[in-house]
Scaffold this active site. Sequence first.
Site, mmCIF file in Angstrom:
data_model
loop_
_atom_site.group_PDB
_atom_site.id
_atom_site.type_symbol
_atom_site.label_atom_id
_atom_site.label_comp_id
_atom_site.label_asym_id
_atom_site.label_seq_id
_atom_site.Cartn_x
_atom_site.Cartn_y
_atom_site.Cartn_z
ATOM 1 N N GLY A 355 0.804 -1.203 0.000
ATOM 2 C CA GLY A 355 0.000 0.000 0.000
ATOM 3 C C GLY A 355 0.844 1.263 0.000
ATOM 4 N N PHE A 356 2.035 1.194 0.569
ATOM 5 C CA PHE A 356 2.849 2.393 0.702
ATOM 6 C C PHE A 356 3.787 2.627 -0.469
ATOM 7 C CE2 PHE A 356 2.127 1.691 5.298
ATOM 8 C CZ PHE A 356 1.543 2.900 5.554
ATOM 9 N N LYS A 374 12.383 0.384 1.679
ATOM 10 C CA LYS A 374 10.976 0.676 1.375
ATOM 11 C C LYS A 374 10.888 2.116 0.900
ATOM 12 C CE LYS A 374 6.414 -0.129 2.686
ATOM 13 N NZ LYS A 374 5.727 -1.366 2.724
ATOM 14 N N ASP A 470 -1.011 -3.969 12.985
ATOM 15 C CA ASP A 470 -1.269 -4.796 11.798
ATOM 16 C C ASP A 470 -0.543 -6.138 11.890
ATOM 17 O OD1 ASP A 470 -2.555 -5.342 9.454
ATOM 18 O OD2 ASP A 470 -1.227 -4.156 8.177
#
Length: 665
Positions: A355-356, A374, A470
Amino acid sequence: MAIVLRSLLFLILLYVSYIPLALAQNEKGFIYNGFHDQANLGLDGIAEIHPNGLLQLTNLSHNEVGRAFYQFPIKFDTNSSLSFSTNFVFAMVPEVDNLGGEGIAFTISPSTDFTHAYANRFLGLFNDSNNNNTANHILAIEVDPVPGADFGDIINHVGIDVNSIDSVELAPTTYFSIEEGKNISLELLSGNPMHLWIDYDEAEKLLNVTLAPTTIPKPDRPLLSTPIDLSEILLESMYVGFSSATGTLASSHYILGWSFNKSGPAQSLDVASLPPLPERKGKDKPGLVIMTSLIAVAVVLITVAGVAAYILRRKKYEELQEDWEEEYGPHRFSYKNLHKATKGFKDTEVIGEGGFGKVYMGILPSSNLQIAVKRISHDSRQGMKEFVAEIVSMGRLRHRNLVQLLGYCRRRGELLLVYDYMPNGSLDKFLYSNEKPNLHWVQRFGIIRGVASGLLYLHEEWEQVVLHRDVKSSNVLLDAGLNGKLGDFGLAKLYDHGTNPQTTRVVGTVGYLAPELTRTRTATTFSDVFAFGAFLLEVACGRKPIEGLVLPERILVDWVAECWRKGDILDASDPSLEGNYVVEEMELVLKLGLFCSHSIPAARPSMKQVVQFLDGDADLRELPYDSASFGTFTSNESSDFTSLPFSQASGPSMSTTDSILRDGS
Ligand SMILES: *[C@@H]1O[C@H](CO)[C@@H](O)[C@H](O)[C@H]1NC(C)=O
Ligand SMILES: *[C@@H]1O[C@H](CO)[C@@H](O)[C@H](O)[C@H]1NC(C)=O
Ligand SMILES: *[C@@H]1O[C@H](CO)[C@@H](O)[C@H](O)[C@H]1NC(C)=O
Ligand SMILES: *[C@@H]1O[C@H](CO)[C@@H](O)[C@H](O)[C@H]1NC(C)=O
Ligand SMILES: *[C@@H]1O[C@H](CO)[C@@H](O)[C@H](O)[C@H]1NC(C)=O
Ligand SMILES: *[C@@H]1O[C@H](CO)[C@@H](O)[C@H](O)[C@H]1NC(C)=O
Ligand SMILES: *[C@@H]1O[C@H](CO)[C@@H](O)[C@H](O)[C@H]1NC(C)=O
């Protein structure tokens, strides 16, 4: 002629090296101020002795062991007494400042054959099946900079291990200074040599362990003074030596000198004559003023010449750096290095997409350290300061079962987070896809215990409570030794800083979201425990928490509760295990999964209790069966579900915070 001479020399050496054999029977002690030619050490793994007499057990290669044992067995029978005394000087030089592992253990063992031990865990002494087995007859004193899967370990500790990696007693690495009248703590990963003394007195049945920097003599007060009866542990003939391992983090582990005595206090080492450690890269050499000035001049010249080139390249490697970031210096990676590490963020280096943004695998040019980068796009500078402060504070979280955040880098419109690379990717691939081998129960239970310990650390053992928000199998990453590590902690906070405004603020993944979140929208440790419950059931049953939306019979929690009600909870176990599991453990995990999924937050166990259950320190049977109360969608909750803001999502197990470090496939 040369050949003849050499053979002659060889024969002489052969002869000389046999002499100690004859002496071995009477051998009661030895002292090595550096391990020179006469050192009777048997080396194993990647251990080596440098020409200057320095014993290096491991280097910066990951998942390696190095061992060095005194070649001849030592008699430990009750007639000639079990007392012994030893001291040695060691140093741990990490690959990145303050990040290294896994540790060194002074070991007394009936054998020097450790072929069955893991090459990257348990300090190279045990494997999962013989850990904590009294047949091991192993006593180890560990110095360990990493808190462990062995629950309750503390950062930077010395521990006494009996047949098991779970220390019977441990203490933070400190020494008592009489001068200052207080304990002074030592940072194991400082790279500085430290002196450790171990003394056992058979009459007192006391094992003393004392630590100090090499700059002071042995302190009077031991760090540990533990009552222990070695007659139950040691056999008559034992080997003494060192075992050391690296994991996903590595350090060069050195022993500079070692003294051992069976018949009295071991002579203290002569610290001044110990071999020096190799020069560390980046540390200044003293007294080289002229050299330094020459270099400075050269640097100026090169700089002038390079300015032109630099201006051209500047654009390419441009970063965003503000004054407030200065204090985070050590945690900042240069964009250039990350660019090089990932081959220019090439598509072939992508190992995951969430998602990121994309996740890249990379190798840092300076240290050969494998990393995962990331790359997150962020449009607003709003809240960046707070977010970076949080990221950096996350980087100070250190636990064997957390994916280590190494640092960050900022560019315009872009934030890059640098993590330790996890070669085996995420756990869900092992559970649900055929690309990866099936995990057997010992591995699954090990992963469960590890993740529990990581989450307990986040909730209760760090300086502030960290919510994960999460927890799920796709956020559990596996290192080369298949140890489970929780990734993405704290990342959910990105949403609070408006990085991804089009998504809802309820962070988490359907199937793992505690029912109260739909009302309160406030994550708590209870909601993390709920998600952990769903994770437990996933691992035990090999099924996703929800398979297909809104079909009640596909909700895992309900199905497991139903199996329990029918009197056979084991029916819920993953069929691909083919019944190969420890019945008590399987039952424990399934029931614990249900209790964590209790619809009333306060009725769920805390992570501390979860760990106690998994450790066998508490008994689940004390808890009553209560079929109506497990799960997300029981009774009136189900109507709330369809109105959740994220229900318009396409996939059933849609994740609003996809994993950071998934593997590519
Ligand atoms: C560590 O030692 C092993 C064996 O000597 C060697 O193959 C490896 O390249 C070394 N690793 C590093 C990072 O120096
Ligand atoms: C210990 O000493 C006793 C008597 O002196 C002797 O019988 C026994 O064999 C000895 N045990 C060992 C292990 O040497
Ligand atoms: C663990 O080590 C023991 C020997 O100490 C060996 O018999 C056993 O096969 C090993 N188990 C695994 C899973 O490697
Ligand atoms: C180790 O084994 C002992 C019994 O031999 C048991 O009491 C203890 O709970 C075990 N520890 C762990 C961490 O499994
Ligand atoms: C161990 O430490 C205790 C407490 O300081 C001391 O009384 C004892 O003599 C020590 N024993 C050995 C073998 O050093
Ligand atoms: C110093 O450390 C020892 C061992 O951890 C501990 O028992 C002792 O209470 C500490 N003393 C002080 C003054 O903090
Ligand atoms: C061992 O202790 C004995 C008795 O105190 C002493 O004479 C001897 O020098 C010591 N040997 C070593 C190597 O420390």
